[in-house]
Design an enzyme around this catalytic site. Structure first.
Site, PDB file in Angstrom:
ATOM      1  N   ARG A 123      65.685  72.208  13.859  1.00 62.77           N
ATOM      2  CA  ARG A 123      64.842  72.709  14.970  1.00 62.77           C
ATOM      3  C   ARG A 123      64.378  74.147  14.757  1.00 62.77           C
ATOM      4  NH1 ARG A 123      68.606  69.895  18.181  1.00 62.77           N
ATOM      5  NH2 ARG A 123      67.787  67.840  18.664  1.00 62.77           N
ATOM      6  N   GLU A 187      36.632  83.281   1.630  1.00 60.97           N
ATOM      7  CA  GLU A 187      37.254  83.577   2.935  1.00 60.97           C
ATOM      8  C   GLU A 187      37.127  85.072   3.254  1.00 60.97           C
ATOM      9  OE1 GLU A 187      38.243  81.221   4.939  1.00 60.97           O
ATOM     10  OE2 GLU A 187      38.757  79.495   3.685  1.00 60.97           O
ATOM     11  N   LYS A 229      42.098  88.919  10.896  1.00 52.72           N
ATOM     12  CA  LYS A 229      42.719  87.649  11.300  1.00 52.72           C
ATOM     13  C   LYS A 229      43.772  87.912  12.378  1.00 52.72           C
ATOM     14  CE  LYS A 229      44.546  83.209  10.247  1.00 52.72           C
ATOM     15  NZ  LYS A 229      44.782  82.121   9.329  1.00 52.72           N
ATOM     16  N   GLU A 239      45.020  78.509  19.568  1.00 49.01           N
ATOM     17  CA  GLU A 239      43.669  77.945  19.613  1.00 49.01           C
ATOM     18  C   GLU A 239      43.416  77.237  20.945  1.00 49.01           C
ATOM     19  OE1 GLU A 239      42.637  76.856  15.615  1.00 49.01           O
ATOM     20  OE2 GLU A 239      40.994  75.626  16.345  1.00 49.01           O
ATOM     21  N   ASN A 248      36.858  79.308  11.615  1.00 46.39           N
ATOM     22  CA  ASN A 248      36.361  78.121  10.919  1.00 46.39           C
ATOM     23  C   ASN A 248      34.864  78.199  10.633  1.00 46.39           C
ATOM     24  OD1 ASN A 248      38.777  76.765  10.593  1.00 46.39           O
ATOM     25  ND2 ASN A 248      38.722  75.997  12.690  1.00 46.39           N
ATOM     26  N   HIS A 251      33.298  75.991   8.048  1.00 51.83           N
ATOM     27  CA  HIS A 251      34.279  74.967   7.704  1.00 51.83           C
ATOM     28  C   HIS A 251      33.878  73.554   8.145  1.00 51.83           C
ATOM     29  CE1 HIS A 251      36.601  78.435   6.625  1.00 51.83           C
ATOM     30  NE2 HIS A 251      37.688  77.747   6.362  1.00 51.83           N
ATOM     31  N   HIS A 268      38.469  74.531  -1.980  1.00 55.03           N
ATOM     32  CA  HIS A 268      38.162  74.747  -0.568  1.00 55.03           C
ATOM     33  C   HIS A 268      37.187  75.911  -0.359  1.00 55.03           C
ATOM     34  CE1 HIS A 268      38.672  74.839   3.716  1.00 55.03           C
ATOM     35  NE2 HIS A 268      39.165  76.069   3.673  1.00 55.03           N
TER      36      HIS A 268
HETATM   37  P1  NAD Z   1      47.262  76.399  -3.724  1.00 59.87           P
HETATM   38  O1  NAD Z   1      48.449  76.753  -2.956  1.00 59.87           O
HETATM   39  O2  NAD Z   1      47.165  75.016  -4.263  1.00 59.87           O
HETATM   40  O3  NAD Z   1      47.081  77.465  -4.887  1.00 59.87           O
HETATM   41  C1  NAD Z   1      46.011  77.314  -5.790  1.00 59.87           C
HETATM   42  C2  NAD Z   1      46.506  77.190  -7.232  1.00 59.87           C
HETATM   43  O4  NAD Z   1      46.858  78.474  -7.707  1.00 59.87           O
HETATM   44  C3  NAD Z   1      47.760  76.320  -7.391  1.00 59.87           C
HETATM   45  O5  NAD Z   1      47.669  75.628  -8.599  1.00 59.87           O
HETATM   46  C4  NAD Z   1      48.879  77.357  -7.474  1.00 59.87           C
HETATM   47  O6  NAD Z   1      49.989  76.873  -8.178  1.00 59.87           O
HETATM   48  C5  NAD Z   1      48.188  78.478  -8.195  1.00 59.87           C
HETATM   49  N1  NAD Z   1      48.693  79.820  -7.954  1.00 59.87           N
HETATM   50  C6  NAD Z   1      49.008  80.395  -6.772  1.00 59.87           C
HETATM   51  N2  NAD Z   1      49.296  81.688  -6.953  1.00 59.87           N
HETATM   52  C7  NAD Z   1      49.178  81.949  -8.279  1.00 59.87           C
HETATM   53  C8  NAD Z   1      49.304  83.110  -9.065  1.00 59.87           C
HETATM   54  N3  NAD Z   1      49.590  84.311  -8.536  1.00 59.87           N
HETATM   55  N4  NAD Z   1      49.123  83.012 -10.407  1.00 59.87           N
HETATM   56  C9  NAD Z   1      48.779  81.798 -10.959  1.00 59.87           C
HETATM   57  N5  NAD Z   1      48.609  80.670 -10.258  1.00 59.87           N
HETATM   58  C10 NAD Z   1      48.801  80.754  -8.921  1.00 59.87           C
HETATM   59  O7  NAD Z   1      45.911  76.587  -2.865  1.00 59.87           O
HETATM   60  P2  NAD Z   1      45.392  77.794  -1.954  1.00 59.87           P
HETATM   61  O8  NAD Z   1      43.947  77.857  -2.211  1.00 59.87           O
HETATM   62  O9  NAD Z   1      46.211  79.001  -2.105  1.00 59.87           O
HETATM   63  O10 NAD Z   1      45.642  77.227  -0.489  1.00 59.87           O
HETATM   64  C11 NAD Z   1      45.014  76.047  -0.047  1.00 59.87           C
HETATM   65  C12 NAD Z   1      45.852  75.464   1.073  1.00 59.87           C
HETATM   66  O11 NAD Z   1      45.903  76.412   2.142  1.00 59.87           O
HETATM   67  C13 NAD Z   1      45.270  74.189   1.649  1.00 59.87           C
HETATM   68  O12 NAD Z   1      46.289  73.236   1.756  1.00 59.87           O
HETATM   69  C14 NAD Z   1      44.773  74.599   3.026  1.00 59.87           C
HETATM   70  O13 NAD Z   1      44.848  73.555   3.964  1.00 59.87           O
HETATM   71  C15 NAD Z   1      45.735  75.708   3.364  1.00 59.87           C
HETATM   72  N6  NAD Z   1      45.223  76.668   4.355  1.00 59.87           N
HETATM   73  C16 NAD Z   1      46.015  76.939   5.420  1.00 59.87           C
HETATM   74  C17 NAD Z   1      45.597  77.850   6.370  1.00 59.87           C
HETATM   75  C18 NAD Z   1      46.505  78.199   7.511  1.00 59.87           C
HETATM   76  O14 NAD Z   1      46.084  78.947   8.395  1.00 59.87           O
HETATM   77  N7  NAD Z   1      47.722  77.714   7.518  1.00 59.87           N
HETATM   78  C19 NAD Z   1      44.359  78.501   6.242  1.00 59.87           C
HETATM   79  C20 NAD Z   1      43.567  78.215   5.123  1.00 59.87           C
HETATM   80  C21 NAD Z   1      44.016  77.289   4.180  1.00 59.87           C
HETATM   81  N1  GLY Z   2      42.464  79.143   9.016  1.00 58.69           N
HETATM   82  C1  GLY Z   2      42.217  78.916  10.414  1.00 58.69           C
HETATM   83  C2  GLY Z   2      43.291  79.450  11.302  1.00 58.69           C
HETATM   84  O1  GLY Z   2      44.248  80.028  10.867  1.00 58.69           O
HETATM   85  O2  GLY Z   2      43.184  79.272  12.494  1.00 58.69           O
END
Ligand code: NAD
Ligand code: GLY
Length: 364
Positions: A123, A187, A229, A239, A248, A251, A268
């Site tokens: 939890r 972003e 942010k 939200e 977004n 988006h 993305h």
């Molecule tokens: P990711 O976590 O897959 O990272 C991208 C790639 O880079 C991966 O292969 C990872 O292993 C590699 N990587 C990360 N850091 C590295 C470094 N310093 N050196 C070498 N390689 C590295 O993808 P992302 O683009 O970081 O994140 C995308 C995810 O984030 C999606 O699942 C999306 O839904 C989520 N997201 C969440 C929010 C939120 O508010 N929670 C907002 C935007 C996106």
């Molecule tokens: N990335 C959208 C949010 O954090 O609300």
């Protein structure tokens, strides 16, 4: 220019700090106020980030805590129920207690997944974000949205679970592959468009050092995005008012492109870059912004080596159908985040289908 910064996130009792400092991973133990009372730490990471970053964090913590390092496969498929179950089982076998701190060391995939594990196991466990991709440093590690995907829907199972703190070391970006870095820059541009025209202009003037990943400008850009942010999250954490939906921008179009191309063609941020241009074109067609708005946006995205045009051959009906499944749909109406000027956007469902179709059919 400052080489380290602290950005507060004001959420009453759940407030926390984002600490941004070069070479800070090795001194993570200085953040011990984030896990007061814990005797164990679980680090969740992926195989691309494990060496050297997650190992470095593990070593730095090992003097004070019993550390467990859990490594998942890199990539979006790890944000799954199967991985979540495997991690829950691991935590159970490890015999962790309710004060055990969970640290996410990785990109947005790891932050969302580890945060979901922290939110749900026993939890709720204390949680710390150590984002290593640019996208995670400027966006996903801030604000407490955590979750996993179901095969038919992204981010559909999750929670709001704020971290105790976020530690950002810009030096780790040195090893981030160029496409991933550029994807994060989409972003960064977004924050300028939605909230801060001066920041947008600053990006225009500093695009070259940002492209070269120079530390000073990079710390400034990351800190400004985190501040922007944090402002939005403080105003609408869950939200509820609709304000958080401004994050977004672009988006709705991006998710439709990602869905129709089956998540195989674009990262993305690349889809967001195209989506922001389409949102600008729609706003321009509706008389909300002038042509200069769209051309400045396209120019900055192009300097950051991001795409600005959707690929030919996407089916407009399929795109519109994907949009109708967007999480912003309310009472059957697709809602769009549209600009009125650089630095300001609004959420609206008042978009004629004819205008939307015209934009989706635009090439260039
Ligand atoms: P990711 O976590 O897959 O990272 C991208 C790639 O880079 C991966 O292969 C990872 O292993 C590699 N990587 C990360 N850091 C590295 C470094 N310093 N050196 C070498 N390689 C590295 O993808 P992302 O683009 O970081 O994140 C995308 C995810 O984030 C999606 O699942 C999306 O839904 C989520 N997201 C969440 C929010 C939120 O508010 N929670 C907002 C935007 C996106
Ligand atoms: N990335 C959208 C949010 O954090 O609300």
């Amino acid at each position: 220019m400052n080489s380290s910064r602290v950005v507060p996130v004001s959420l009453g009792a759940a407030s926390y700090e984002i600490r941004i400092a070069p070479t800070s991973l090795g001194s993570i133990a200085e953040c011990a106020d984030w896990w007061k009372g814990s005797s164990q730490a679980v680090i969740i990471t992926d195989a691309n980030v494990e060496v050297p970053y997650a190992r470095q964090v593990a070593e730095a913590l090992a003097e004070d805590l019993e550390v467990h390092l859990l490594v998942v496969d890199p990539g979006e498929p790890s944000k799954s129920t199967a991985t979540a179950v495997a991690l829950w089982e691991c935590l159970l076998e490890t015999g962790i207690d309710r004060k055990t701190v969970v640290l996410a060391v990785g990109g947005g995939v790891i932050g969302d997944l580890a945060g979901f594990i922290a939110a749900t196991f026993a939890r709720g466990l204390p949680f710390v974000q150590i984002p290593t991709s640019l996208l995670a440093q400027v966006d996903s590690s801030v604000g407490g949205k955590v979750g996993i995907n179901l095969p038919a829907a992204k981010n559909i199972v999750g929670a709001f679970w704020q971290p105790r703190g976020v530690l950002i070391d810009p030096d780790v970006l040195e090893t981030l592959p160029p496409r991933e870095y550029q994807s994060g820059l989409a972003e960064v541009v977004k924050y300028g468009v939605i909230q801060d025209v001066e920041f947008f202009a600053w990006l225009e003037g500093n695009a070259q050092p940002i492209n070269a990943r120079e530390n000073g400008p990079l710390v400034h850009a990351i800190a400004r995005c985190c501040e922007l942010k944090a402002e939005v999250v403080a105003e609408d954490e869950r939200e509820v008012t609709g304000h958080r939906a401004i994050l977004n921008f672009g988006h709705t179009f991006a998710h439709a492109i990602e869905t129709v191309t089956e998540y195989g063609q674009f990262l993305h941020g690349e889809a967001v870059a195209i989506g922001m241009v389409q949102a600008a074109q729609l706003a321009e067609r509706m008389g909300r912004v002038d042509a200069e708005f769209t051309s400045r946006l396209k120019q900055l995205l192009t300097i950051f080596d991001l795409p600005t045009v959707a690929p030919a051959g996407l089916d407009t009906d399929e795109l519109i159908s994907a949009m109708s499944r967007d999480k912003k749909v309310e009472a059957g109406q697709v809602r769009f985040v549209l600009p009125t000027k650089l630095g300001h956007v609004e959420l609206t469902s008042d978009v004629a289908e004819e205008d939307l179709r015209a934009i989706l059919q635009t090439r260039g």
